[in-house]
Each structure stands twice: as structure tokens, then as C-alpha cells.
Design an enzyme around this catalytic site. Sequence first.
Site, mmCIF file in Angstrom:
data_model
loop_
_atom_site.group_PDB
_atom_site.id
_atom_site.type_symbol
_atom_site.label_atom_id
_atom_site.label_comp_id
_atom_site.label_asym_id
_atom_site.label_seq_id
_atom_site.Cartn_x
_atom_site.Cartn_y
_atom_site.Cartn_z
ATOM 1 N N ARG A 10 -80.090 -23.327 -115.369
ATOM 2 C CA ARG A 10 -79.842 -24.936 -115.198
ATOM 3 C C ARG A 10 -80.551 -25.169 -114.388
ATOM 4 N NH1 ARG A 10 -74.755 -25.283 -110.610
ATOM 5 N NH2 ARG A 10 -75.256 -23.629 -108.922
ATOM 6 N N GLU A 58 -65.717 -34.059 -123.283
ATOM 7 C CA GLU A 58 -66.459 -33.423 -124.063
ATOM 8 C C GLU A 58 -66.467 -33.833 -125.177
ATOM 9 O OE1 GLU A 58 -65.738 -30.548 -120.118
ATOM 10 O OE2 GLU A 58 -64.678 -31.677 -121.632
ATOM 11 N N PHE A 83 -66.976 -25.617 -122.299
ATOM 12 C CA PHE A 83 -66.900 -27.011 -123.021
ATOM 13 C C PHE A 83 -67.560 -27.349 -124.104
ATOM 14 C CE2 PHE A 83 -65.869 -26.725 -118.132
ATOM 15 C CZ PHE A 83 -64.304 -26.415 -118.387
ATOM 16 N N HIS A 109 -73.334 -22.396 -116.879
ATOM 17 C CA HIS A 109 -72.383 -21.533 -117.197
ATOM 18 C C HIS A 109 -72.118 -21.167 -118.308
ATOM 19 C CE1 HIS A 109 -72.931 -24.589 -113.960
ATOM 20 N NE2 HIS A 109 -71.927 -23.827 -113.276
ATOM 21 N N ASP A 117 -65.921 -17.970 -111.223
ATOM 22 C CA ASP A 117 -65.125 -19.194 -111.749
ATOM 23 C C ASP A 117 -63.605 -17.751 -113.110
ATOM 24 O OD1 ASP A 117 -66.007 -20.823 -110.759
ATOM 25 O OD2 ASP A 117 -67.433 -21.791 -112.661
ATOM 26 N N ARG A 167 -76.159 -20.365 -114.579
ATOM 27 C CA ARG A 167 -75.707 -20.171 -113.263
ATOM 28 C C ARG A 167 -76.226 -19.700 -111.800
ATOM 29 N NH1 ARG A 167 -69.393 -19.534 -110.168
ATOM 30 N NH2 ARG A 167 -69.781 -20.732 -108.676
#
Length: 312
Positions: A10, A58, A83, A109, A117, A167
Site C-alpha cells: 500500500r 465508495e 469496500f 488492506h 481489523d 497492509r
Amino acid sequence: MSEVKKIATRASYGAALVEIGKQSDKLIVLDADLAAATQTGVFKKEFPDRHIDCGIAEANMTGIAAGMSTCGFVPFMSTFAMFAAGRSFEQVRNSIGYPHLNVKIGATHAGISVGEDGATHQCNEDIALMRAIPGMVVINPADDVEARAAVHAAFEYEGPCYLRFGRLAVPVFNDENTYKFEIGKGIELKDGKDCTIIATGLCVSESLKAYDLLKAKGIDAQIINIHTIKPIDEDLIVKAATKTGRVFTVEEHSVIGGLGDAVASVLSEKCPTKLTKIGVNDVFGESGPAVDLLHKYKLDAEGIAEQVLANL
């Protein structure tokens, strides 16, 4: 021995956007209130007039990116894979895929290495979703060098692209001075005669470590990096299967619909070969440190080597 440099892909994504932004004013970056996490914040700092924060919306961001692409810009829309591929699937399909617009989706991610998460944010289905959209290119780079090269290649490519980034910081194993990225072309990293391990993304570096573990057990494994899952390098896959006669796929993604199924489709049609898919086995992830999760789901080097040995 010096420690291996580790960089999250990322971060590579953000760095590549800045590099391209300095070369072309056609690049526009959109984000969904996640610029710090997706690393597009570095582009925003350098080019504030070409960064659009669309807020936590989004689907709307997808429509904005689609519209901007019809005005001559090359938009990169950025958010978490959950998303981008999940929440916005309908808009990506109908507003970008159907009209085959020149929009790039920077999905960060992805996979269980999102860690703490938890399952709601650990998208292990995005490759399956995106490769099902007609005309969508799906790219899953393995390290910093490859990720930056992939972003540049996607910018130059005319059409929709889905780029998958992680990530977790991962080892940089490619040499920037000699590395060449080409959409749709896999790379043989290790030669071998006993079996072929075809990996993508984070699992490529783990497969390279597994190569040494297998070598110690007398297994000579061929290691192939498939960074582009669609279009996939059919010639390389068939050549490898013909040579070793035994194939394993490794991915930080569900074994349903991802790299494993893409390779299985090629082999079943062109070179029937015994295949074992190593990945997330039709379960959701869970909250925990990324490294511990990779170990539990047997996607680290030890887990990969163990599964190859058990199935050979």
C-alpha cells in the site's frame, strides 16, 4: 547478513502515484476518507488539486471516477478492498466494467493480513469478484518493486484495472534495476523438477522461503509468481505443469474463485494436472496480529511447506 527490507505494498502504491503525478497531469486520485491508510495522502500532499476526498461514500466515488475518465483523466479510486470490491461491486460492474472505462481501482488492506481489523475488513473474495467482471484486469503484486511497476503499467494501460495491495510490510525480493513488469506475464523465480508452486501477492515471498524448507526435505520445487491473475499467463502455467506434473497454488484469498481456480481452469482445458489449492478454505478470517493469522491459516512459509509435503 543485512536484514531484508520490508515495505507494505500500500505504501508502494502511494509512492508510485506521486511518481506518475510528476510525469502526467492526467492522473487524478480519489479516496473515501482513508488517505492515510491507503497511502494516497502522500499524493494529496504533493498534488492537492488532483486529490479528491469523496468521503465515506465508495459507490459515489466509483461514479465520480467513471465520469472523470470520460473527460480525459486517468482516475485511480482508492479504498479498502472490502469496500472497493464488496460495497461498490454493482457500481464497478455497471459504471466502469460495462462501458469499459479507463478507471483504475487501488484496493488496499486485502486478505487476512489486515489483522486486528477482523473478518469484516479482511476481504478474501475480491479477486473472485473482480475477475468475474468482463474486461477487468486483476493485478496482485508481491513486493514494493513489483507494486510500483504495476501502478505505472496500469496507468499506461487503456481500460479498467483492479490492483490489490496489502497492509502488512513484506520483504522486497525483486531488483529494481533488472525487474520488468508486463501485464499478463508471470515470472519463474526458482527452477525445480518435483512440483510447481504458483503464488501471488504476499504469498510469493513466503513461497520463496518455503522453497528452502522443501529443499531441506529433498523436494525441488519450481516457484512462479503470477502477479496478473487476469489475464493469466496460460503458456507459463502449461509449460510448468508439463515439466513437473504437480501444481500447487498459494494465495492470501479464498480458494474459491481466486488464483487457484484461475489456474485450475487453464490446466483442466489445456494440460490436466493434479492441483492443490492453498489459501483461505471457505471460512472467514478473525481478529489478531497479521503474522499470527498467516501462521494459523498456514499461509506462511512453514504452512506452505507443510501442505506441499502432505499432498505430494
